[in-house]
Design an enzyme around this catalytic site. Structure first.
Site, PDB file in Angstrom:
ATOM      1  N   ALA A  72      -2.621  -0.664  -5.197  1.00  0.00           N
ATOM      2  CA  ALA A  72      -3.504  -0.150  -6.250  1.00  0.00           C
ATOM      3  C   ALA A  72      -2.928   1.172  -6.733  1.00  0.00           C
ATOM      4  CB  ALA A  72      -4.899   0.056  -5.672  1.00  0.00           C
ATOM      5  N   GLY A 111      -2.470  -3.327  -2.220  1.00  0.00           N
ATOM      6  CA  GLY A 111      -2.910  -4.284  -3.231  1.00  0.00           C
ATOM      7  C   GLY A 111      -1.780  -5.205  -3.683  1.00  0.00           C
ATOM      8  N   GLU A 114      -1.784  -7.834  -1.158  1.00  0.00           N
ATOM      9  CA  GLU A 114      -3.043  -8.563  -1.384  1.00  0.00           C
ATOM     10  C   GLU A 114      -2.931  -9.491  -2.599  1.00  0.00           C
ATOM     11  OE1 GLU A 114      -5.305  -4.854  -1.207  1.00  0.00           O
ATOM     12  OE2 GLU A 114      -6.584  -5.782   0.303  1.00  0.00           O
TER      13      GLU A 114
HETATM   14  C1  3H9 Z   1      -4.443   0.062  -2.212  1.00  0.00           C
HETATM   15  O1  3H9 Z   1      -3.619  -0.747  -2.549  1.00  0.00           O
HETATM   16  C2  3H9 Z   1      -5.895  -0.267  -2.083  1.00  0.00           C
HETATM   17  C3  3H9 Z   1      -6.201  -1.729  -2.139  1.00  0.00           C
HETATM   18  O2  3H9 Z   1      -6.113  -2.289  -0.857  1.00  0.00           O
HETATM   19  C4  3H9 Z   1      -7.606  -2.006  -2.572  1.00  0.00           C
HETATM   20  C5  3H9 Z   1      -8.078  -1.562  -3.865  1.00  0.00           C
HETATM   21  C6  3H9 Z   1      -9.480  -2.001  -4.189  1.00  0.00           C
HETATM   22  N1  3H9 Z   1      -0.063   4.374  -7.029  1.00  0.00           N
HETATM   23  O3  3H9 Z   1       7.084   7.727  -2.931  1.00  0.00           O
HETATM   24  P1  3H9 Z   1       7.991   7.783  -4.093  1.00  0.00           P
HETATM   25  C7  3H9 Z   1       4.339   7.005  -7.348  1.00  0.00           C
HETATM   26  S1  3H9 Z   1      -4.052   1.659  -1.885  1.00  0.00           S
HETATM   27  C8  3H9 Z   1       0.314   5.331  -7.912  1.00  0.00           C
HETATM   28  O4  3H9 Z   1       8.586   9.088  -4.465  1.00  0.00           O
HETATM   29  P2  3H9 Z   1       9.815   6.085  -2.678  1.00  0.00           P
HETATM   30  C9  3H9 Z   1       4.590   8.276  -6.563  1.00  0.00           C
HETATM   31  O5  3H9 Z   1       3.501   9.140  -6.659  1.00  0.00           O
HETATM   32  C10 3H9 Z   1      -2.309   1.752  -2.180  1.00  0.00           C
HETATM   33  N2  3H9 Z   1       1.519   5.947  -7.857  1.00  0.00           N
HETATM   34  O6  3H9 Z   1       9.161   6.691  -3.990  1.00  0.00           O
HETATM   35  C11 3H9 Z   1       5.840   8.793  -7.253  1.00  0.00           C
HETATM   36  O7  3H9 Z   1       5.434   9.414  -8.448  1.00  0.00           O
HETATM   37  P3  3H9 Z   1       6.252  10.683  -9.017  1.00  0.00           P
HETATM   38  C12 3H9 Z   1      -1.511   1.118  -1.117  1.00  0.00           C
HETATM   39  C13 3H9 Z   1       2.350   5.586  -6.891  1.00  0.00           C
HETATM   40  O8  3H9 Z   1      10.844   5.145  -3.120  1.00  0.00           O
HETATM   41  C14 3H9 Z   1       6.599   7.537  -7.612  1.00  0.00           C
HETATM   42  O9  3H9 Z   1       5.625   6.478  -7.597  1.00  0.00           O
HETATM   43  N3  3H9 Z   1      -0.110   1.387  -1.314  1.00  0.00           N
HETATM   44  C15 3H9 Z   1       2.017   4.603  -5.943  1.00  0.00           C
HETATM   45  O10 3H9 Z   1      10.190   7.165  -1.728  1.00  0.00           O
HETATM   46  C16 3H9 Z   1       7.712   7.184  -6.621  1.00  0.00           C
HETATM   47  O11 3H9 Z   1       7.170   7.187  -5.332  1.00  0.00           O
HETATM   48  C17 3H9 Z   1       0.486   2.449  -0.783  1.00  0.00           C
HETATM   49  O12 3H9 Z   1      -0.096   3.189  -0.054  1.00  0.00           O
HETATM   50  C18 3H9 Z   1       0.750   3.978  -6.045  1.00  0.00           C
HETATM   51  N4  3H9 Z   1       0.357   3.005  -5.192  1.00  0.00           N
HETATM   52  O13 3H9 Z   1       8.644   5.272  -1.951  1.00  0.00           O
HETATM   53  C19 3H9 Z   1       1.932   2.664  -1.140  1.00  0.00           C
HETATM   54  N5  3H9 Z   1       3.045   4.463  -5.072  1.00  0.00           N
HETATM   55  O14 3H9 Z   1       7.612  10.178  -9.265  1.00  0.00           O
HETATM   56  C20 3H9 Z   1       2.152   4.092  -1.546  1.00  0.00           C
HETATM   57  C21 3H9 Z   1       3.989   5.339  -5.478  1.00  0.00           C
HETATM   58  O15 3H9 Z   1       5.496  11.062 -10.232  1.00  0.00           O
HETATM   59  N6  3H9 Z   1       3.500   4.354  -1.967  1.00  0.00           N
HETATM   60  N7  3H9 Z   1       3.587   6.010  -6.565  1.00  0.00           N
HETATM   61  O16 3H9 Z   1       6.210  11.713  -7.915  1.00  0.00           O
HETATM   62  C22 3H9 Z   1       4.515   4.541  -1.099  1.00  0.00           C
HETATM   63  O17 3H9 Z   1       4.367   4.429   0.092  1.00  0.00           O
HETATM   64  C23 3H9 Z   1       5.854   4.907  -1.651  1.00  0.00           C
HETATM   65  O18 3H9 Z   1       5.657   5.485  -2.912  1.00  0.00           O
HETATM   66  C24 3H9 Z   1       6.815   3.702  -1.798  1.00  0.00           C
HETATM   67  C25 3H9 Z   1       8.078   4.155  -2.575  1.00  0.00           C
HETATM   68  C26 3H9 Z   1       7.212   3.235  -0.401  1.00  0.00           C
HETATM   69  C27 3H9 Z   1       6.165   2.595  -2.562  1.00  0.00           C
END
Ligand code: 3H9
Length: 726
Positions: A72, A111, A114
Site C-alpha cells: 500500500a 499489499g 496480498e
Molecule cells: C501495506 O501494504 C498495508 C496493507 O497490508 C494493507 C492496506 C489496507 N509506499 O526504500 P527506498 C518510496 S503497508 C510509498 O529508498 P530501496 C520510499 O519512500 C506497506 N512509498 O528503496 C522512497 O521514496 P523517496 C507494506 C514507498 O530500493 C522510494 O520509494 N510495504 C513505499 O532501498 C524508494 O524506496 C512495505 O512496508 C510504499 N509502500 O527499498 C514496503 N515503499 O525516493 C516498504 C517505498 O522519495 N518499502 N516507497 O525517498 C520498503 O521496504 C523499501 O522501500 C523497498 C525498496 C524494499 C520496497
C-alpha cells in the site's frame, strides 16, 4: 500500450495491453510501484476492461521496473481515508471471471503480495522477493494477507514471515507454497501459462478455499504460543505483533473466510489508529529523508568506489572492512603491527565462520566474501583505494599523523575518512592537501551489524564527497545521517546528557538496576548502567587521570569504582558483577557503600526516586540536548536525531525516537516538565532550549533545523555548547 485517462491527478498508473488474447496489466508507479490511488484506479479499470473484452481469455498482473508492487502507499496512511478502494479492487481481482496470474517480476511486499494472493496463480522471476513487512510500520497485513498466507504456508510459517517482516526469496517462496513456479522469462511464460489454463480448465484455484493447512492447526495452541514467544523476544513493547497473532488465530478458527477478513479489518484499524503506527512510519520516511542533504543537489555526481582501504585492524576496522566486503567491494586493511593484523584478520574470519555455522552463508560464499579482504603492513598498499577509512583509537594527534601519511600514499581524488566518534574533522582535514575530500564516518560497534553511520561534514567537505559517502552508506546497508562537525556530533552529544543524568540519579539515591529497569520498561534495549559497563567505565577515568583533571560531579561514582578496579564487563565487575563468559548483569551490593559515601561527601541525602522521575529526567535530558543540536544546525532535522537514536542507541522504534516522542507529548508539556526539573535539581541540563520554548509558544512541533539566521550562534567546533565536556 494505452494509458487510462483520469480527471484528477492520481499517483501511479496501470498500463493495459492485450497480448495474444491475454490482458497484461502493468503497474507503473516508480520507483517501487506502491498501490497509490492511481494504481488502484488503474487495476480497477484494467480488470473491468479484461472482463468486458470478449477477446481476452485471461489476465496477467505485473509491475514495471524492479518491483512488482511494494505494498500500500505508506504516505496515504494517517491521511484522509485509508487506501479507499483497495478491498474492492482485490474483490474484483479475486472474482474475475477470467483466470488471473500474478507475474511477480521483483519485490512483492505487503499489499503487493496480498495482490498476488488474490490471483489464481503466482509465477515469480528468480530474483523476486515476497513478504509481508507491515509489522515494521506498526501495522498488520490488512488486505487479506493474514488470512491467505497461512492457507498456503501453514500458520506457523506465515506467522514467522509476518512477525519478522522478512523478504522471502523466490526459491524459498516456492518451497513454502507461496508461489507456484519460477520463470526467467516471466511475462511471456505467464501469458502462455494463463492461456493454457484458460483453455484447459474452468476450475481455477482461489487461496480463500485452501483450508487444509489452517484446519490442521485447529485445536492446538502450540503455533500461537510459539508466535507469542517470538514476538515477546524480538518485538518487545510493540502493539502490531499481538494483532497479527489474533488475525492468524481467526484464520485458523473461523469456518467462514469472510469472517476472518472482517476480524483482520478490525485489528488492522486498531493498528492504524495506534500511536506506534505513526511513530514507525515517521521512522520509515525519516530514514529515507536522512540521506538527502538539503544543500547538496540531487544531481551531484557520485564517485565510483571500487576499492576501500582501512587503517587499523581492531574491532572497528575489521567490522568496517566486513561491511565493504559484504557489499562486494574489495577492501585492504593495514595495521602497523603484524600480530594485531593477524589477530584482526582471524577475528574477521571467525565472524564469517560463525555466519556459516548459523546457516547465514555457505562456505563458498564465505570464501568469496573473505577473499575480498586483503591486508598488509604498508600504507603504500592503499595507493589505489578510492576511499581510505582510518579506524584507530580516539587520539587527535595520532589521527592527524595518519592523515598526513594517507595524503601522501593514497591516490589523488580519493576520499579520506575518519571513523571518529567526536574529534574535530576540520583539524584532521587541515593536515591534508585535500580537505574537500575529508569526511567523518562514525560507525557504531559492532560495525558489521549496527545500521547507523554518522557522516560528519567538515567545513570544506565537498558536495561530491558527501553525496558519495551517502551513496556508499546505502551500498553497505547503513542508515546514514549527516552531522555538522561539532563535539560529540549528534549521537554521543545527546548520550552525554542522558548518562550524566543517570549518574546524578545514582548520586541522589537510585540504584543502577532500578534506573536500568525503568528505562528498559520504557523501551530502551539496554539501560544506561548496563551500557556503561559494556563500553568500559575506565575510558573517561583514564583520560581525566592523564589530564590531571578532577572528576565532575556526575562521574564521581564511576571514577571511584575504577579506583577500586571495577571497569565494567571487561574485568567482570563494574556497576554490576558478571560471571565468566557471560554478559548477564548480577547485582553488586558491595558497591552500595561507595554510592552512599560519595552521595554524602557531595551533600546529597539519598532518597527514594520513582521510576517516572527516572524516565522523565533521562529522556528529557535527551530531548533538550536534541533541541539544542537542532537549533545550532548540527542536525538537519528532528527526524535525523530520531533515526540516530533508534539505529545507534537502542531507543524503541515504536516511540519514533526522542524528538518524535517530544512532539507526541506536546512541546508545551515538555517545556513545563523541564522547568519543573530545572527547579527541583538546579541543573542547567533542564533549562529549556530556546527552540523548544519558541515552538511550544507557537503551538508548533520539532521539525527542520531553523534557518541559519535564526540559529543560536554560528557554529564552530569549539563554541558548540557542550565543547568543554568532550
Ligand atoms: C501495506 O501494504 C498495508 C496493507 O497490508 C494493507 C492496506 C489496507 N509506499 O526504500 P527506498 C518510496 S503497508 C510509498 O529508498 P530501496 C520510499 O519512500 C506497506 N512509498 O528503496 C522512497 O521514496 P523517496 C507494506 C514507498 O530500493 C522510494 O520509494 N510495504 C513505499 O532501498 C524508494 O524506496 C512495505 O512496508 C510504499 N509502500 O527499498 C514496503 N515503499 O525516493 C516498504 C517505498 O522519495 N518499502 N516507497 O525517498 C520498503 O521496504 C523499501 O522501500 C523497498 C525498496 C524494499 C520496497
Amino acid at each position: 500500450m494505452s494509458k487510462f485517462k483520469t480527471e484528477i491527478k492520481l499517483k501511479g498508473t496501470v498500463h493495459y495491453e492485450v497480448r495474444d488474447g491475454v490482458a497484461v496489466l502493468t503497474v507503473d508507479n516508480p520507483p517501487v510501484n506502491p498501490l497509490s490511488d492511481g494504481v488502484r484506479a488503474g487495476l480497477f479499470e484494467g480488470i473491468a476492461n479484461a472482463e468486458a473484452d470478449t477477446n481476452v481469455v485471461g489476465v496477467v498482473v505485473t509491475g514495471k521496473g524492479r518491483a512488482f508492487i511494494a505494498g500500500a502507499d505508506i504516505s496515504e496512511f494517517g491521511g484522509e481515508g485509508d487506501g479507499h478502494g483497495l478491498h474492492t479492487v482485490f474483490k474484483n481481482l479475486e472474482f474475475c471471471s477470467k483466470p488471473v496470474v500474478a507475474a511477480i517480476n521483483g519485490l512483492a511486499l505487503g499489499g503487493g503480495l496480498e495482490t498476488a494472493l488474490c490471483c489464481n496463480y503466482r509465477i515469480a522471476s528468480p530474483s523476486a522477493f515476497v513478504g509481508l513487512p507491515e509489522v515494521h510500520l506498526g501495522l498488520l497485513p490488512g488486505a487479506g494477507g493474514t488470512q491467505r498466507l497461512p492457507r498456503l504456508t501453514g500458520p506457523a510459517e506465515a506467522l514467522k514471515i509476518m512477525l519478522s517482516g522478512a523478504h522471502v526469496p523466490a526459491k524459498k517462496a516456492l518451497s513454502l507454497g507461496i508461489i507456484d513456479s519460477i520463470s526467467e522469462n516471466i511475462i511471456e511464460d505467464s501469458i502462455a501459462f494463463i492461456k493454457e489454463k484458460a483453455a484447459n480448465t474452468s476450475d481455477h484455484p482461489l487461496v480463500r478455499n485452501m483450508n487444509d493447512k489452517v484446519i490442521e492447526a485447529r485445536g492446538s495452541e502450540n503455533v500461537l504460543v510459539e508466535a507469542q514467544a517470538m514476538a515477546a523476544k524480538t518485538r518487545k513493547g510493540q502493539f502490531a505483533p499481538g494483532q497479527i497473532i489474533k488475525c492468524v488465530e481467526a484464520a485458523i478458527n473461523c469456518d467462514d473466510f469472510d469472517e476472518g477478513l472482517k476480524k483482520e479489518a478490525e485489528y488492522f484499524m486498531e493498528c492504524l489508529l495506534h500511536p506506534q503506527r505513526e511513530a514507525m512510519i515517521h521512522i520509515f520516511f525519516g530514514e529515507r529523508a536522512a540521506s538527502k542533504i538539503a544543500d547538496v543537489p540531487k544531481e551531484t555526481p557520485v564517485m565510483d568506489i571500487k576499492k576501500a582501504g582501512i587503517i587499523g585492524s581492531g574491532t572497528m576496522g575489521g567490522g568496517i572492512a566486513m561491511c565493504f566486503a559484504n557489499a562486494g567491494i574489495p577492501v585492504h586493511i593495514i595495521d602497523q603491527d603484524a600480530d594485531n593484523l593477524k589477530r584482526g584478520m582471524s577475528v574477521i574470519e571467525k565472524n564469517y565462520d560463525f555466519m556459516v555455522g548459523r546457516g547465514k552463508l555457505t562456505s563458498e560464499q564465505k570464501d568469496a566474501v573473505f577473499g575480498l579482504i586483503s591486508s598488509s603492513l604498508d600504507y603504500k598498499d592503499l595507493h589505489d583505494c578510492d576511499i581510505a577509512i582510518e579506524a584507530v583509537y580516539e587520539n587527535l594527534d595520532l589521527k592527524m599523523d595518519i592523515f598526513k601519511t594517507l595524503d601522501k600514499h593514497v591516490k589523488p581524488g580519493a576520499i579520506l575518512a575518519s571513523n571518529t566518534s567526536g574529534l574535530d574533522i576540520d583539524a584532521i582535514a587541515s593536515v591534508t592537501s585535500r580537505p574537500e575530500l575529508v569526511v567523518g564516518t562514525h560507525f557504531f560497534s559492532p560495525a558489521n551489524i549496527m545500521r547507523l553511520l554518522e557522516v560528519v561534514r567538515g567545513e570544506q567537505t565537498s558536495n561530491e564527497t558527501l553525496a558519495t559517502i551517502m551513496s556508499v552508506g546505502k551500498k553497505i546497508k547503513k542508515t546514514a545521517v549527516v552531522s555538522l562537525n561539532a563535539p560529540g556530533f549528534i549521537g554521543n552529544r545527546m548520550l552525554f546528557g542522558y548518562t550524566a543524568q543517570a549518574n546524578m540519579l545514582l548520586l541522589e539515591g537510585a540504584l543502577p538496576h532500578q534506573v536500568d529497569q525503568a528505562l528498559e520498561s520504557f523501551g530502551l534495549n539496554m539501560g544506561p548502567f548496563r551500557m556503561m559497563d559494556l563500553v568500559g567505565l575506565d575510558l573517561g577515568w583514564r583520560a581525566r587521570k592523564l589530564g590531571g583533571k578532577e572528576s565532575p560531579l556526575h562521574a564521581k561514582i564511576g571514577d571511584s569504582l575504577c579506583d577500586n578496579d571495577r571497569f565494567g564487563q571487561k574485568n567482570a565487575k563494574g556497576y554490576y558483577n558478571y560471571n565468566e563468559g557471560s554478559r548477564a548483569p548480577n547485582p553488586a551490593p558491595e558497591n552500595e557503600e561507595t554510592y552512599e559515601k560519595i552521595s554524602s561527601e557531595n551533600g546529597f541525602t539519598r532518597r527514594d526516586i520513582s521510576d517516572v522521575e527516572i524516565v522523565e529526567r533521562c529522556i528529557l535530558a535527551l530531548i533538550n540536548e536534541g533541541a539544542d543540536i537542532l537549533s545550532e544546525g548540527v542536525a538537519q532535522k528532528a527526524a535525523d536525531l530520531d533515526v540516530v537514536y533508534i539505529n545507534g542507541y537502542g531507543f524503541p522504534i515504536w516511540r519514533g525516537g526522542p524528538m518524535h516522542h517530544a512532539n507526541a507529548m506536546g512541546l508545551d508539556v515538555v517545556v513545563k516538565k523541564l522547568e519543573e526539573y530545572a527547579e527541583k535539581t538546579g541543573s542547567d541540563v533542564y533549562k529549556p532550549s530556546q527552540l523548544l520554548i519558541k515552538l511550544a509558544n507557537n503551538g508548533e512541533k520539532l521539525g527542520d533545523a531553523p534557518a541559519i539566521e535564526d540559529r543560536k550562534e554560528k557554529l564552530n567546533f569549539a563554541m558548540s555548547s557542550v565543547a568543554n565536556n568532550f
